[in-house]
Enzyme design. Structure first.
Site, PDB file in Angstrom:
ATOM      1  N   SER A  30     -13.720  10.493  -4.897  1.00  0.00           N
ATOM      2  CA  SER A  30     -12.594   8.912  -4.765  1.00  0.00           C
ATOM      3  C   SER A  30     -12.810   9.172  -3.653  1.00  0.00           C
ATOM      4  O   SER A  30     -12.291   9.814  -2.640  1.00  0.00           O
ATOM      5  CB  SER A  30     -11.439   9.996  -5.934  1.00  0.00           C
ATOM      6  OG  SER A  30     -10.878   9.709  -6.624  1.00  0.00           O
ATOM      7  N   HIS A  61     -14.563   4.866  -7.722  1.00  0.00           N
ATOM      8  CA  HIS A  61     -15.980   5.515  -7.309  1.00  0.00           C
ATOM      9  C   HIS A  61     -16.937   4.025  -8.237  1.00  0.00           C
ATOM     10  O   HIS A  61     -16.849   3.760  -8.927  1.00  0.00           O
ATOM     11  CB  HIS A  61     -15.974   6.127  -9.346  1.00  0.00           C
ATOM     12  CG  HIS A  61     -15.038   7.052  -8.659  1.00  0.00           C
ATOM     13  ND1 HIS A  61     -16.344   8.378  -8.623  1.00  0.00           N
ATOM     14  CD2 HIS A  61     -14.114   7.611  -8.686  1.00  0.00           C
ATOM     15  CE1 HIS A  61     -15.685   9.989  -8.139  1.00  0.00           C
ATOM     16  NE2 HIS A  61     -13.845   9.139  -8.408  1.00  0.00           N
ATOM     17  N   HIS A  83     -15.612  10.936 -15.748  1.00  0.00           N
ATOM     18  CA  HIS A  83     -15.029  12.322 -15.224  1.00  0.00           C
ATOM     19  C   HIS A  83     -15.207  12.543 -17.019  1.00  0.00           C
ATOM     20  O   HIS A  83     -15.459  11.604 -18.290  1.00  0.00           O
ATOM     21  CB  HIS A  83     -13.747  12.369 -14.853  1.00  0.00           C
ATOM     22  CG  HIS A  83     -13.938  11.866 -14.051  1.00  0.00           C
ATOM     23  ND1 HIS A  83     -13.731  10.175 -13.220  1.00  0.00           N
ATOM     24  CD2 HIS A  83     -13.601  13.189 -12.328  1.00  0.00           C
ATOM     25  CE1 HIS A  83     -14.222  11.076 -12.052  1.00  0.00           C
ATOM     26  NE2 HIS A  83     -13.913  11.728 -11.419  1.00  0.00           N
ATOM     27  N   TYR A  85     -12.363  13.535 -18.534  1.00  0.00           N
ATOM     28  CA  TYR A  85     -11.207  12.070 -19.024  1.00  0.00           C
ATOM     29  C   TYR A  85     -10.800  10.714 -19.557  1.00  0.00           C
ATOM     30  O   TYR A  85     -10.587   9.970 -20.325  1.00  0.00           O
ATOM     31  CB  TYR A  85     -10.204  12.506 -18.446  1.00  0.00           C
ATOM     32  CG  TYR A  85     -10.257  11.212 -17.228  1.00  0.00           C
ATOM     33  CD1 TYR A  85     -10.164  10.440 -16.826  1.00  0.00           C
ATOM     34  CD2 TYR A  85     -10.264  12.344 -15.215  1.00  0.00           C
ATOM     35  CE1 TYR A  85     -10.682  10.072 -15.211  1.00  0.00           C
ATOM     36  CE2 TYR A  85     -10.212  12.148 -14.107  1.00  0.00           C
ATOM     37  CZ  TYR A  85     -10.293  10.484 -14.050  1.00  0.00           C
ATOM     38  OH  TYR A  85     -10.636   9.921 -13.050  1.00  0.00           O
ATOM     39  N   GLU A  86     -12.477  10.315 -19.126  1.00  0.00           N
ATOM     40  CA  GLU A  86     -12.972   8.901 -18.745  1.00  0.00           C
ATOM     41  C   GLU A  86     -13.134   8.684 -20.346  1.00  0.00           C
ATOM     42  O   GLU A  86     -13.903   7.831 -20.739  1.00  0.00           O
ATOM     43  CB  GLU A  86     -13.517   8.092 -18.329  1.00  0.00           C
ATOM     44  CG  GLU A  86     -13.207   8.378 -16.987  1.00  0.00           C
ATOM     45  CD  GLU A  86     -14.851   7.394 -15.907  1.00  0.00           C
ATOM     46  OE1 GLU A  86     -15.062   6.857 -15.828  1.00  0.00           O
ATOM     47  OE2 GLU A  86     -15.092   8.464 -15.183  1.00  0.00           O
ATOM     48  N   ALA A 113     -12.456  15.250  -4.280  1.00  0.00           N
ATOM     49  CA  ALA A 113     -10.547  14.899  -4.182  1.00  0.00           C
ATOM     50  C   ALA A 113     -10.247  15.606  -4.814  1.00  0.00           C
ATOM     51  O   ALA A 113     -10.249  16.198  -6.352  1.00  0.00           O
ATOM     52  CB  ALA A 113      -9.839  13.895  -4.214  1.00  0.00           C
ATOM     53  N   MET A 211     -10.194  17.595 -11.624  1.00  0.00           N
ATOM     54  CA  MET A 211     -10.640  16.977 -12.908  1.00  0.00           C
ATOM     55  C   MET A 211     -12.473  16.885 -12.775  1.00  0.00           C
ATOM     56  O   MET A 211     -12.432  15.825 -13.878  1.00  0.00           O
ATOM     57  CB  MET A 211     -10.005  15.713 -13.017  1.00  0.00           C
ATOM     58  CG  MET A 211      -8.571  15.892 -12.972  1.00  0.00           C
ATOM     59  SD  MET A 211      -7.670  14.237 -13.248  1.00  0.00           S
ATOM     60  CE  MET A 211      -5.985  14.633 -12.777  1.00  0.00           C
ATOM     61  N   SER A 212     -12.644  17.235 -11.746  1.00  0.00           N
ATOM     62  CA  SER A 212     -14.608  17.090 -11.757  1.00  0.00           C
ATOM     63  C   SER A 212     -14.832  18.470 -11.610  1.00  0.00           C
ATOM     64  O   SER A 212     -14.521  19.665 -11.146  1.00  0.00           O
ATOM     65  CB  SER A 212     -14.318  15.933 -10.748  1.00  0.00           C
ATOM     66  OG  SER A 212     -14.264  16.394  -9.770  1.00  0.00           O
ATOM     67  N   ASN A 235      -3.251  16.148  -1.585  1.00  0.00           N
ATOM     68  CA  ASN A 235      -2.039  15.622  -1.579  1.00  0.00           C
ATOM     69  C   ASN A 235      -1.889  17.456  -1.665  1.00  0.00           C
ATOM     70  O   ASN A 235      -2.548  18.180  -1.810  1.00  0.00           O
ATOM     71  CB  ASN A 235      -0.931  14.785  -2.711  1.00  0.00           C
ATOM     72  CG  ASN A 235      -2.210  15.232  -3.797  1.00  0.00           C
ATOM     73  OD1 ASN A 235      -3.645  14.532  -4.049  1.00  0.00           O
ATOM     74  ND2 ASN A 235      -1.822  16.077  -4.334  1.00  0.00           N
ATOM     75  N   HIS A 247      -2.324   7.944  -7.816  1.00  0.00           N
ATOM     76  CA  HIS A 247      -3.656   8.092  -7.154  1.00  0.00           C
ATOM     77  C   HIS A 247      -3.828   6.532  -6.118  1.00  0.00           C
ATOM     78  O   HIS A 247      -4.909   7.141  -5.612  1.00  0.00           O
ATOM     79  CB  HIS A 247      -4.479   7.320  -8.837  1.00  0.00           C
ATOM     80  CG  HIS A 247      -6.378   7.492  -8.149  1.00  0.00           C
ATOM     81  ND1 HIS A 247      -6.617   8.834  -8.168  1.00  0.00           N
ATOM     82  CD2 HIS A 247      -6.550   6.304  -8.132  1.00  0.00           C
ATOM     83  CE1 HIS A 247      -7.840   8.737  -7.867  1.00  0.00           C
ATOM     84  NE2 HIS A 247      -7.907   7.495  -8.095  1.00  0.00           N
TER      85      HIS A 247
END
Length: 274
Positions: A30, A61, A83, A85-86, A113, A211-212, A235, A247
């Site tokens: 990201s 992306h 990802h 989650y997509e 990230a 998440m990746s 963060n 995000h």
């Protein structure tokens, strides 16, 4: 049709573009799309033009495969990833790695990230991933094994190449950049982790969460591809501070982090031995 048939079709398309086979691939997380700007003589292929290549839907992306050179080496840059989650399957998430591995890459630089679990890794810091914890609930190697790609039960004791990590530390020092090191824990997402989950992650030894990356790194190891993982802490993870997570914050920090990561990757590729 097994997904390796689809890989062959993607390979044929890329071959028709007349691009030289890359030695190194770089996955940009990201907000890190600017790393592609340092490529020499770039050949840009939008993901939607490559048969079966998954399309990026997450903000930050761009969705382009860029083939060029950097540091005297042939490089393929993925400007954006997909990802789990997509809604993609693990085979689809790792499809680009299968294609690039079949093109002959020897090394993968995977960036992402992340949320910092370890308070010593401040937002904006860059960390070399030394190991990972797969908490995504699945594995990209589930299913019929393609013996041409790798053995059924690949070793993961050195998923992140120690020599590459040392080379990255040397490159960071030359750029005046402090490179942290840490263990990355992957959740499925897309919701950010709860404070209780972050306490669990910390107890399990994680320094960073995201998440990746873990699916691609697992597939790369399966194919015998050496890996360097670089994580930008965008963060502090949930519960480390009282701040809520967005995000937008991730993209803002990653944008500022981009120049440092680009310089680090460029010097790493220039100096590393494959």
């Amino acid at each position: 049709m097994y997904h390796w048939d689809k890989v062959e079709e993607a390979l044929r398309y890329i071959g028709k573009r007349g691009c030289a086979s890359p030695e190194i691939a770089v996955i940009l997380g990201s907000g890190l799309g600017r790393v592609a700007d340092v490529l020499e003589r770039p050949e840009i292929i939008p993901y939607e033009e490559i048969p079966y290549w998954p399309r990026s839907t997450a903000p930050g992306h761009e969705g382009k495969l860029i083939l060029g050179s950097m540091g005297g080496k042939r490089v393929a840059v993925m400007q954006g990833r997909v990802h789990y989650y997509e809604g993609y399957t693990m085979a689809e998430v790792t499809f680009p790695i299968r294609v690039l591995g079949s093109l002959g890459i020897k090394a993968l630089v995977a960036t992402n990230a992340s949320g910092a679990v370890n308070p010593d890794i401040r937002p904006g810091s860059v960390a070399a991933i030394v190991d990972h914890i797969n908490f995504m609930g699945t594995n990209p190697l589930i299913g019929v094994n393609n013996d041409k790609w790798g053995e059924r039960f690949p070793d993961m004791s050195a998923a992140y190449d120690g020599e590459f990590i040392r080379a990255a530390e040397k490159a960071a020092a030359a750029e005046g950049l402090e490179l942290k090191k840490g263990v990355y824990m992957a959740f499925s997402g897309p919701s950010f982790e709860t404070p209780a989950e972050i306490r669990m992650a910390r107890a399990m030894g994680a320094d960073l969460v995201g998440m990746s990356t873990v699916p691609e790194v697992t597939a790369a190891n399966h194919m015998g591809i050496r890996v360097l993982g670089l994580s930008c802490a965008s963060n502090y993870a949930a519960g480390i501070t009282s701040e809520k997570l967005t995000h937008r914050e991730v993209l803002e920090v990653m944008s500022r982090c981009g120049e440092s990561v680009a310089a680090l990757i460029e010097r790493f590729i220039d100096e590393v031995r494959l």
